[in-house]
Write a protein that holds these residues in place. Structure first.
Motif, PDB file in Angstrom:
ATOM      1  N   PHE A 255       5.482  21.593   1.413  1.00  0.00           N
ATOM      2  CA  PHE A 255       5.482  22.477   0.402  1.00  0.00           C
ATOM      3  C   PHE A 255       6.368  22.954   0.464  1.00  0.00           C
ATOM      4  O   PHE A 255       7.434  23.056  -0.858  1.00  0.00           O
ATOM      5  CB  PHE A 255       4.046  23.468   0.831  1.00  0.00           C
ATOM      6  N   TYR A 256       7.080  23.563   1.474  1.00  0.00           N
ATOM      7  CA  TYR A 256       8.512  23.877   1.252  1.00  0.00           C
ATOM      8  C   TYR A 256       9.448  22.795   0.754  1.00  0.00           C
ATOM      9  O   TYR A 256      10.229  23.587   0.034  1.00  0.00           O
ATOM     10  CB  TYR A 256       8.977  24.171   3.041  1.00  0.00           C
ATOM     11  N   ASP A 257       9.442  21.330   1.213  1.00  0.00           N
ATOM     12  CA  ASP A 257       9.878  20.798   0.419  1.00  0.00           C
ATOM     13  C   ASP A 257       9.645  20.325  -0.777  1.00  0.00           C
ATOM     14  O   ASP A 257      10.625  19.925  -1.932  1.00  0.00           O
ATOM     15  CB  ASP A 257       9.718  19.145   0.833  1.00  0.00           C
ATOM     16  N   TYR A 258       8.603  21.212  -0.954  1.00  0.00           N
ATOM     17  CA  TYR A 258       7.921  20.710  -2.910  1.00  0.00           C
ATOM     18  C   TYR A 258       9.193  21.838  -3.472  1.00  0.00           C
ATOM     19  O   TYR A 258       8.271  21.784  -4.543  1.00  0.00           O
ATOM     20  CB  TYR A 258       6.096  20.921  -3.059  1.00  0.00           C
ATOM     21  N   LEU A 259       8.878  22.825  -2.277  1.00  0.00           N
ATOM     22  CA  LEU A 259       9.761  23.918  -3.622  1.00  0.00           C
ATOM     23  C   LEU A 259      12.019  23.909  -3.823  1.00  0.00           C
ATOM     24  O   LEU A 259      12.081  24.923  -4.027  1.00  0.00           O
ATOM     25  CB  LEU A 259       9.220  25.143  -2.847  1.00  0.00           C
ATOM     26  N   HIS A 260      11.843  22.184  -3.897  1.00  0.00           N
ATOM     27  CA  HIS A 260      13.488  22.394  -4.130  1.00  0.00           C
ATOM     28  C   HIS A 260      13.441  23.032  -5.364  1.00  0.00           C
ATOM     29  O   HIS A 260      15.040  23.317  -5.329  1.00  0.00           O
ATOM     30  CB  HIS A 260      13.019  20.701  -3.678  1.00  0.00           C
ATOM     31  N   LEU A 261      13.150  22.693  -6.088  1.00  0.00           N
ATOM     32  CA  LEU A 261      13.302  23.120  -6.890  1.00  0.00           C
ATOM     33  C   LEU A 261      14.345  24.824  -7.628  1.00  0.00           C
ATOM     34  O   LEU A 261      15.109  25.611  -8.221  1.00  0.00           O
ATOM     35  CB  LEU A 261      12.241  23.616  -8.494  1.00  0.00           C
ATOM     36  N   ASP A 262      13.906  25.926  -5.693  1.00  0.00           N
ATOM     37  CA  ASP A 262      14.114  27.547  -6.563  1.00  0.00           C
ATOM     38  C   ASP A 262      14.887  27.390  -5.016  1.00  0.00           C
ATOM     39  O   ASP A 262      14.344  27.552  -3.706  1.00  0.00           O
ATOM     40  CB  ASP A 262      12.593  27.686  -6.212  1.00  0.00           C
ATOM     41  N   ARG A 263      15.931  26.713  -5.159  1.00  0.00           N
ATOM     42  CA  ARG A 263      16.464  26.197  -3.514  1.00  0.00           C
ATOM     43  C   ARG A 263      17.101  27.736  -3.016  1.00  0.00           C
ATOM     44  O   ARG A 263      16.440  27.664  -1.482  1.00  0.00           O
ATOM     45  CB  ARG A 263      17.442  25.401  -3.622  1.00  0.00           C
ATOM     46  N   GLU A 264      17.083  28.452  -4.120  1.00  0.00           N
ATOM     47  CA  GLU A 264      17.827  29.477  -3.643  1.00  0.00           C
ATOM     48  C   GLU A 264      16.796  30.345  -2.054  1.00  0.00           C
ATOM     49  O   GLU A 264      17.116  30.607  -1.791  1.00  0.00           O
ATOM     50  CB  GLU A 264      18.364  30.822  -4.233  1.00  0.00           C
ATOM     51  N   ALA A 265      15.505  30.607  -3.454  1.00  0.00           N
ATOM     52  CA  ALA A 265      14.323  31.008  -2.212  1.00  0.00           C
ATOM     53  C   ALA A 265      13.985  30.974  -1.385  1.00  0.00           C
ATOM     54  O   ALA A 265      14.006  31.066  -0.120  1.00  0.00           O
ATOM     55  CB  ALA A 265      13.231  31.722  -3.281  1.00  0.00           C
ATOM     56  N   ARG A 266      13.392  29.633  -1.041  1.00  0.00           N
ATOM     57  CA  ARG A 266      13.653  28.379   0.011  1.00  0.00           C
ATOM     58  C   ARG A 266      14.702  28.563   1.002  1.00  0.00           C
ATOM     59  O   ARG A 266      14.504  28.490   2.316  1.00  0.00           O
ATOM     60  CB  ARG A 266      13.471  27.000  -0.692  1.00  0.00           C
ATOM     61  N   ASP A 267      15.474  28.800   0.991  1.00  0.00           N
ATOM     62  CA  ASP A 267      17.284  28.427   1.990  1.00  0.00           C
ATOM     63  C   ASP A 267      17.203  29.646   2.286  1.00  0.00           C
ATOM     64  O   ASP A 267      17.050  29.911   3.353  1.00  0.00           O
ATOM     65  CB  ASP A 267      18.152  28.388   1.367  1.00  0.00           C
ATOM     66  N   LEU A 268      16.457  30.909   1.738  1.00  0.00           N
ATOM     67  CA  LEU A 268      16.789  31.773   2.209  1.00  0.00           C
ATOM     68  C   LEU A 268      15.502  32.708   3.113  1.00  0.00           C
ATOM     69  O   LEU A 268      15.771  33.159   4.067  1.00  0.00           O
ATOM     70  CB  LEU A 268      16.028  33.224   1.059  1.00  0.00           C
ATOM     71  N   ASP A 269      14.084  31.705   2.961  1.00  0.00           N
ATOM     72  CA  ASP A 269      13.002  31.841   4.162  1.00  0.00           C
ATOM     73  C   ASP A 269      13.428  30.608   4.903  1.00  0.00           C
ATOM     74  O   ASP A 269      12.624  31.471   6.488  1.00  0.00           O
ATOM     75  CB  ASP A 269      11.713  31.264   2.725  1.00  0.00           C
ATOM     76  N   PHE A 270      14.154  30.023   4.710  1.00  0.00           N
ATOM     77  CA  PHE A 270      14.433  29.254   5.996  1.00  0.00           C
ATOM     78  C   PHE A 270      15.340  29.735   6.642  1.00  0.00           C
ATOM     79  O   PHE A 270      15.223  29.560   8.320  1.00  0.00           O
ATOM     80  CB  PHE A 270      15.315  27.929   5.215  1.00  0.00           C
ATOM     81  N   LYS A 271      16.660  30.610   5.939  1.00  0.00           N
ATOM     82  CA  LYS A 271      17.266  31.278   7.117  1.00  0.00           C
ATOM     83  C   LYS A 271      16.383  32.521   7.741  1.00  0.00           C
ATOM     84  O   LYS A 271      16.601  32.548   9.134  1.00  0.00           O
ATOM     85  CB  LYS A 271      18.497  32.205   5.956  1.00  0.00           C
ATOM     86  N   HIS A 272      15.727  32.976   7.012  1.00  0.00           N
ATOM     87  CA  HIS A 272      15.390  34.726   8.002  1.00  0.00           C
ATOM     88  C   HIS A 272      13.970  33.722   8.823  1.00  0.00           C
ATOM     89  O   HIS A 272      13.899  34.106  10.134  1.00  0.00           O
ATOM     90  CB  HIS A 272      14.106  35.156   6.861  1.00  0.00           C
ATOM     91  N   ASN A 273      13.452  32.362   8.960  1.00  0.00           N
ATOM     92  CA  ASN A 273      12.878  31.639   9.835  1.00  0.00           C
ATOM     93  C   ASN A 273      13.587  31.402  11.200  1.00  0.00           C
ATOM     94  O   ASN A 273      13.462  31.209  12.004  1.00  0.00           O
ATOM     95  CB  ASN A 273      11.957  30.319   9.107  1.00  0.00           C
ATOM     96  N   LEU A 274      14.740  30.787  10.692  1.00  0.00           N
ATOM     97  CA  LEU A 274      16.178  30.612  11.777  1.00  0.00           C
ATOM     98  C   LEU A 274      16.067  31.299  12.047  1.00  0.00           C
ATOM     99  O   LEU A 274      16.735  31.488  13.446  1.00  0.00           O
ATOM    100  CB  LEU A 274      17.327  29.561  10.841  1.00  0.00           C
ATOM    101  N   GLU A 275      16.467  32.501  11.969  1.00  0.00           N
ATOM    102  CA  GLU A 275      16.794  34.168  12.791  1.00  0.00           C
ATOM    103  C   GLU A 275      15.780  34.238  13.457  1.00  0.00           C
ATOM    104  O   GLU A 275      15.867  34.760  14.895  1.00  0.00           O
ATOM    105  CB  GLU A 275      17.392  34.851  11.451  1.00  0.00           C
TER     106      GLU A 275
END
Length: 671
Positions: A255-275
């Motif tokens: 599902f996260y990969d499916y959200l590639h059209l909103d890369r900024e929101a997805r990358d923000l969530d990825f960053k949060h999870n990485l932290e």
């Protein structure tokens, strides 16, 4: 500790929100995005590895077993088990005692306490260890009783039976535990099945989220609802835990990969999870240096669960990096734990050597021939001390536990057989002694009603002397014949005493004087001066003694005098021991003046029994002290130890008082 970790990780969900994609138009359609082909559900065998949605899982993944994976598997297995039944977490909070060192009574009390307060699965391992220790001790105890029974009754055809209230209570408490655990499993199985169905349904809904026909905001809201439902879905069977979670995680990443059209929101969530995952890695780096390895490993298990269940995925380029850091640290923790286990194994091997020495010592005692009852008592004490040392030596490796226990039982059984052979040899003498004492009982009973006191009295005294010269009789007859003999002798001498007191004018005068003196004593008031009052009371006692004996039927006046004295002593600030000794001396003088030899002898027997009881109690308390101080987790001066020491001091003080009484009584007899 888990609550602290959750606080540190802050919002571990990392949910995407509709606010994060405000840049999308409300009427945007998924048709604007590239078409996505349906993805089949994978079967993933690596329960911790983060799976890339674009790479097919290799068919050989199930066979890959490296050092890191062993550590990960041990955590996975434990978390899967605890995810099935969350009460299992509590078992780590209950310290596992060395139950072999406890007595049967202590084991039953410990079992009762656990079953009364603990949850069934958290105490299950403890209950089984208690059961094993109790049955081992109980079976050994029954074997000894059975040997004693057959030794005393070699010709019996009756089966040996022994009722133990302690065993009855153990069976009742253990049966209650079995009922509780059966009820728990029935309820658990129902809930696990329902929760599994709910989680599988959530996975199916996740698969359907990738739908080009739905509005992206609605899809995202649906996705967050599914994640919340997943968190609250409850435990599932442990054999399904990793498989179901991996499929869920796989579709979440899809599902996260499916959200590639909103890369900024997805990358923000990825960053949060990485932290969040970096914080976990930092915490594990601290745990690697934690002194309490078991405590650190428990927290590591919780961190693995948070990593898997509470934190979403990270960007594809960071997945392997962060996961490898986490798994490498897990391997280090696992290695430290293995070193600890090896150290414990070394301690168990040392305990094994101690127990082998103890067994060898018992085997030696089973061959040392002694020829006197007193010597056998010493041998028995040695074996009992060795038995205590065996049970206090600690655990041995589980693979030799049964073998060691069997060797110990065999050594003790051989000793008991050797001891019993000695007593079988002297049983013939005891039977002859029984016949002699029965003859004396018959003779004493024939003479007990005699009124020819001048002739009968010397005969009765000679009978008593003969009784003392005869040796032991079989234990099961000892109390009975002694009671019969004592009653016949006491009956005769009581009649003799009454006869002597009937015509004693002097004793009647003494009674009258004492009766008048009671009124004087009742009116006596203490001055408040300790020495003066004590001297006055002693003078009253001396005056009372000088009046002489009273008639036998009127000896109740002595009780009235003692009652008044007791009231006066209570008002004095004497120590308990001093007061007790003065009262005792006065009472013994009274019995001596009345030539009440029977009561004096009974008093002597009573005191000797009290001394023996106190010695046994002190020995038991001192053994308890050794147990507490030898127990690995016991503090040297905790409240229990201090209480036991206090009791020992009280018992020793009481023992000194009783010894002093016995000494006074013996001196009185000599006079």
């Amino acid at each position: 500790m888990l609550e602290e970790k959750n606080d540190n990780l802050q919002e571990a969900d990392g949910n995407l929100t509709t606010d994060s994609i405000e840049s999308l138009q409300d009427n945007s359609t998924i048709a604007e995005t590239p078409a996505i082909t349906e993805t089949t559900e994978p079967v993933i065998t690596d329960s911790n590895a983060e799976v890339s949605t674009e790479e097919e899982v290799p068919e050989t993944a199930a066979t890959i077993e490296n050092e890191n994976q062993k550590a990960l598997n041990s955590i996975d297995d434990s978390n899967a088990e605890e995810s099935e039944d969350e009460t299992l977490k509590e078992r780590h909070e209950i310290p596992m005692q060395d139950y072999d060192t406890l007595s049967m009574a202590a084991l039953v009390d410990e079992l009762d306490a656990l079953v009364s307060t603990g949850k069934v699965m958290s105490i299950k391992e403890h209950v089984e260890e208690i059961k094993k220790a109790f049955l081992a001790k109980y079976n050994h105890f029954i074997e000894e009783k059975k040997e004693e029974y057959h030794t005393e009754n070699p010709d019996t055809t009756e089966d040996f039976q022994y009722h133990s209230p302690l065993k009855t209570k153990f069976d009742q408490v253990y049966s209650l535990f079995r009922d509780n655990i059966n009820t728990h499993f029935k309820s658990l199985q129902t809930n696990l099945k329902t929760n599994l169905e709910n989680r599988l349904a959530i996975v199916e809904e996740l698969k359907e989220l990738i739908n080009p026909q739905e509005n992206i905001k609605d899809t995202l809201k649906h996705f967050n609802d599914l994640r919340e439902r997943w968190k609250n879905a409850g435990p599932i069977p442990k054999d399904k835990y990793n498989h179901v979670w991996n499929n869920y995680h796989f579709h979440v990443e899809n599902f996260y990969d499916y959200l590639h059209l909103d890369r900024e929101a997805r990358d923000l969530d990825f960053k949060h999870n990485l932290e969040l995952k970096q914080k976990i890695v930092a915490r594990v780096e601290e745990l690697v240096n934690e002194a309490d390895v078991n405590k650190a490993f428990r927290e590591l298990q919780d961190l693995h669960k948070i990593w898997k269940e509470d934190i979403g995925p990270v960007s594809r380029e960071n997945r392997d990096i962060i996961w490898n850091q986490f798994s490498d640290l897990t391997k280090q923790m696992h290695d430290k734990r293995e070193v600890l286990f090896e150290k414990l194994r070394g301690t168990e091997l040392e305990n094994l050597e101690k127990k082998k020495v103890i067994i060898a010592d018992i085997e030696v005692l089973a061959t040392e021939k002694v020829n006197a009852h007193s010597q056998w008592l010493q041998q028995i004490e040695k074996v009992e001390a060795l038995r205590t040392a065996f049970f206090s030596a600690g655990k041995v490796p589980s693979d030799v536990n049964e073998e060691t226990w069997a060797a110990f039982k065999s050594a003790v059984r051989n000793f008991n057989s050797f001891k019993n052979s000695f007593y079988k040899e002297i049983k013939k003498d005891q039977s002859e002694n029984l016949a002699k004492k029965n003859a004396l009982v018959t003779k004493a009973q024939e003479l007990q009603e005699s009124t020819d006191f001048a002739v009968t009295t010397p005969i009765m005294k000679r009978i008593q002397d003969e009784w003392k010269q005869i040796g032991h009789v079989p234990r099961k007859y000892s109390d009975k014949i002694w009671k019969e003999f004592k009653e016949a002798c006491n009956h005769y001498f009581d009649k003799l005493k009454e006869h002597k007191d009937e015509d004693s004018a002097e004793e009647i005068a003494a009674f009258d004087n004492k009766k008048l003196y009671l009124d004087t004593l009742r009116a006596y008031q203490l001055t408040g001066d300790h020495k003066t009052d004590l001297d006055a009371i002693k003078l009253h006692i001396e005056t009372w003694k000088n009046f002489g004996k009273v008639p036998f039927p009127r000896r109740h006046i002595e009780g009235k005098f003692n009652k008044i004295l007791d009231a006066l002593f209570d008002k004095l600030s004497l120590s308990k021991k001093d007061t007790d000794m003065i009262r005792f001396a006065n009472r013994m003088d009274s019995l001596s003046e009345n030539n009440d030899s029977r009561k004096l002898e009974n008093e002597k027997i009573f005191i000797m029994r009290k001394i023996e009881e106190l010695r046994n109690e002190i020995n038991q308390l001192e053994n308890n002290i050794q147990f507490f101080t030898n127990t690995r987790n016991a503090k040297k001066e905790n409240s229990i130890v201090l209480e036991v020491r206090k009791n020992i001091a009280i018992h020793k003080e009481s023992l000194d008082t009783w010894k002093e009484k016995l000494k006074q009584l013996r001196n009185l007899n000599q006079e």
